[in-house]
Design an enzyme around this catalytic site. Structure first.
Site, PDB file in Angstrom:
ATOM      1  CG  LEU A   1      -2.418  -4.037  -4.017  1.00  0.00           C
ATOM      2  CD1 LEU A   1      -2.993  -4.075  -5.290  1.00  0.00           C
ATOM      3  CD2 LEU A   1      -1.048  -4.657  -4.243  1.00  0.00           C
TER       4      LEU A   1
ATOM      5  CG  ASN B   1       3.622  -0.593   2.376  1.00  0.00           C
ATOM      6  OD1 ASN B   1       4.437  -0.263   1.973  1.00  0.00           O
ATOM      7  ND2 ASN B   1       2.852  -1.693   1.866  1.00  0.00           N
ATOM      8  N   GLY B   2       2.610  -3.277   4.651  1.00  0.00           N
ATOM      9  CA  GLY B   2       3.327  -4.483   4.769  1.00  0.00           C
ATOM     10  C   GLY B   2       2.493  -5.646   5.017  1.00  0.00           C
TER      11      GLY B   2
ATOM     12  CB  THR C   1      24.564  -1.667 -10.417  1.00  0.00           C
ATOM     13  OG1 THR C   1      24.330  -2.955 -10.638  1.00  0.00           O
ATOM     14  CG2 THR C   1      24.247  -1.619  -8.829  1.00  0.00           C
TER      15      THR C   1
ATOM     16  NE  ARG D   1      25.303  -0.365 -15.992  1.00  0.00           N
ATOM     17  CZ  ARG D   1      26.407  -0.429 -15.570  1.00  0.00           C
ATOM     18  NH1 ARG D   1      26.884  -1.557 -15.136  1.00  0.00           N
ATOM     19  NH2 ARG D   1      27.438   0.416 -15.876  1.00  0.00           N
TER      20      ARG D   1
ATOM     21  CB  CYS E   1      -0.844   0.059   1.106  1.00  0.00           C
ATOM     22  SG  CYS E   1      -1.828  -1.310   1.714  1.00  0.00           S
TER      23      CYS E   1
END
Length: 561
Positions: free
Chosen positions: A50, A75-76, A337, A340, A2
């Site tokens: 969500l 959130n979790g 990195t 990428r 969320c």
């Protein structure tokens, strides 16, 4: 997964400030709520949902009749909420796993609350009776959290920095937006004015320490001792347990599958456990790469072996290059990195959201850091230094791989689950003697591979497949993804700009055209926020000028085997 957002002590009109909360709407596409705090007109919560558990009562901030003075935005996922209910006799009013935070806090305060949660979380807890605000974040920062606190006590908290950078305040623009440290909680006093004052910031868990919540884990005490058969068995038991507890979902489960060791182990164990508990839909696995890239070929082999419903996303160069700016905006970093590797993950997440109904996505993040999977670990001067480096990498995950994994999936409204970062699994692995964990016979993650050697869970050539950097494994063998990116960027950045890079960007100055290009885009969206990245991710013990594994002498591509 969320998006959470909260303000305390705002001088500006909240209806204007709440526009900032909409910057993280992607994290919760199912519902949105904006709620003022009774008695504190300048304090409010914003929540993007969500819906993964409790479709009916899952909206936030969570408030229950038993504790009318407590407000929770989190959130979790808390995997042990049922075990905690059983142990302490909690009387839940919803099916939301996060409700346990209210009960734990009421029972034993914030220290016990944060320490007893087995899961991933970032939360804001308001206690109006005692005039306290609490912030907390899980051990590895799997769930993100940012905050801004001004000198006069205005506090803003959000899942992503982009929800805070445009907040207005009477004394200044809110400039000191910073990530909240993983494994910590903070206590703040709430004044009658709605402003806050920080009281203390406390580290409640370190990755090496066995977590307190082991006392109510579904797996009881394991055999002790470091003989190899015991160790291998314990690794298998704890890893399987890590995957099992993460099956908690009312939405369809899927899995990212690169064909490397980590994602392949996750997918294989996940499918096995889904069958055991009679989940009646096939597991969807997802791979991305250029035509005939090493990852696509390996992932195809794994999917055929385990029997998943496999999806391949073909990456074309143009699509990858076009995604760079939106990826950097999502990530809130300019690390080379990370960017990428994020492009492929961002595009496969986009595909999952558009073309399938999988929402809860398993992935293999954390294994390289925990099990010494990076190729430069072959160069470690000693097992002890390798062990120290492993711990350093785990502590910094929230700046790099965990950040990548969260933002690229959350950008498309997906929820990520990472079993390799299970608290109990990681603390056990780190408790093993340093010499057991180092690469052996030229093979990194030797102990992890050995632990599953006799299980037949994966084909032998996958179980012992050498490390591919994610950003390189998605490319063709002939030309790596990073060199494709560099060829394009060479045309975009003038030599003169690079020469003057240190003047323009004195902190973390770009040394290559690629890093200059990423920094330019980052500064366009987040000007003056370069301190969010304390340093670039680079391999140690080698004279590397580029973070790609392909530049290291030890690297072996599929064509060299």
């Amino acid at each position: 997964m969320c998006g959470i957002w909260a303000l305390f002590g705002s001088d500006e009109c909240l209806s204007v400030q709440c526009l900032s909360a909409m910057k993280i709407a992607h994290r919760g596409p199912d519902a949105f709520r904006f709620e003022n705090v009774n008695g504190f007109t300048n304090c409010c919560f914003g929540f993007h949902r969500l819906a993964v558990v409790d479709q009916l009562y899952g909206m936030q901030p969570i408030r229950v009749k038993k504790f009318p003075y407590l407000w929770l935005c989190y959130n979790g996922e808390i995997y042990n909420f049922k075990q905690l209910q059983k142990q302490f006799g909690f009387d839940y009013q919803t099916l939301v796993d996060g409700e346990v935070i209210l009960h734990l806090y009421n029972r034993g305060g914030i220290e016990q609350t944060a320490s007893m949660l087995d899961g991933v979380f970032a939360f804001i807890l308001l206690d109006t009776a005692n005039r306290k605000v609490f912030l907390a974040r899980d051990t590895y920062g799997v769930r993100p959290l940012f905050k801004v606190l001004t000198d006069d006590g205005f506090l803003g908290v959000c899942s992503e920095a982009k929800g805070l950078i445009n907040l207005k305040h009477s004394t200044s623009l809110c400039s000191k937006v910073e990530p909240f440290l993983p494994g910590h909680y903070e206590v703040l006093d709430l004044k009658p004015s709605g402003k806050v004052a920080s009281v203390e910031l406390v580290k409640f868990h370190s990755c090496k320490d066995e977590p307190l919540h082991v006392a109510c884990d579904t797996v009881e005490a394991l055999p002790s001792g470091f003989d190899i058969d015991t160790v291998k068995s314990n690794i298998r038991i704890l890893f399987e347990n890590a995957v099992r507890k993460r099956l908690m979902a009312h939405r369809r489960i899927g899995c990212l599958l690169s064909g490397g060791l980590d994602s392949s182990l996750v997918a294989a164990v996940l499918l096995k456990l889904m069958k055991e508990i009679n989940i009646n839909y096939p597991l969807q696995t997802f791979a991305i790469g250029m035509e005939n890239s090493p990852d696509l070929l390996a992932a195809r082999k794994v999917a055929a072996h385990i029997g998943s419903e496999h999806h391949e996303v073909i990456l074309n160069t143009e699509e990858g290059i076009q995604a760079i700016e939106e990826v950097i905006f999502s990530l809130e970093t300019y690390d080379i990195t990370t960017i990428r590797a994020s492009i492929g993950m961002y595009l496969v997440s986009k595909y999952i959201r558009k073309k399938t109904d999988s929402v809860v996505i398993f992935s293999g993040e954390g294994s390289d850091e925990l099990t010494q999977g990076y190729i430069y670990f072959h160069k470690a001067p000693s097992p002890e230094e390798a062990a120290e480096e492993s711990e350093r990498l785990l502590k910094e995950l929230y700046l790099f791989d965990v950040l990548r994994a969260d933002r690229t999936t959350a950008a498309h409204g997906l929820e990520l689950r990472v079993p390799f970062l299970d608290h109990r699994f990681t603390s056990y692995y780190l408790s093993l003697p340093a010499e057991l964990r180092i690469p052996k016979n030229g093979i990194e993650k030797y102990l992890l591979r050995l632990s599953f050697e006799d299980s037949n869970i994966l084909p032998k050539e996958i179980l012992w497949r050498p490390k591919e950097a994610f950003s390189d494994g998605i490319a063709s063998v002939k030309k790596s993804w990073f060199s494709i990116l560099q060829d394009y960027i060479d045309q975009q950045v003038d030599d003169l700009l690079l020469e003057k890079a240190a003047e323009k960007y004195p902190f973390n100055s770009p040394k290559t055209k690629e890093s200059y290009y990423y920094r330019q885009i980052f500064e366009k969206h987040y000007p003056g926020r370069s301190s969010w990245l304390p340093h670039y991710w680079m391999p140690r013990w080698v004279k590397a000028t580029d973070p790609s594994a392909r530049t290291l002498k030890h690297y072996k591509s599929a064509t060299q085997e």
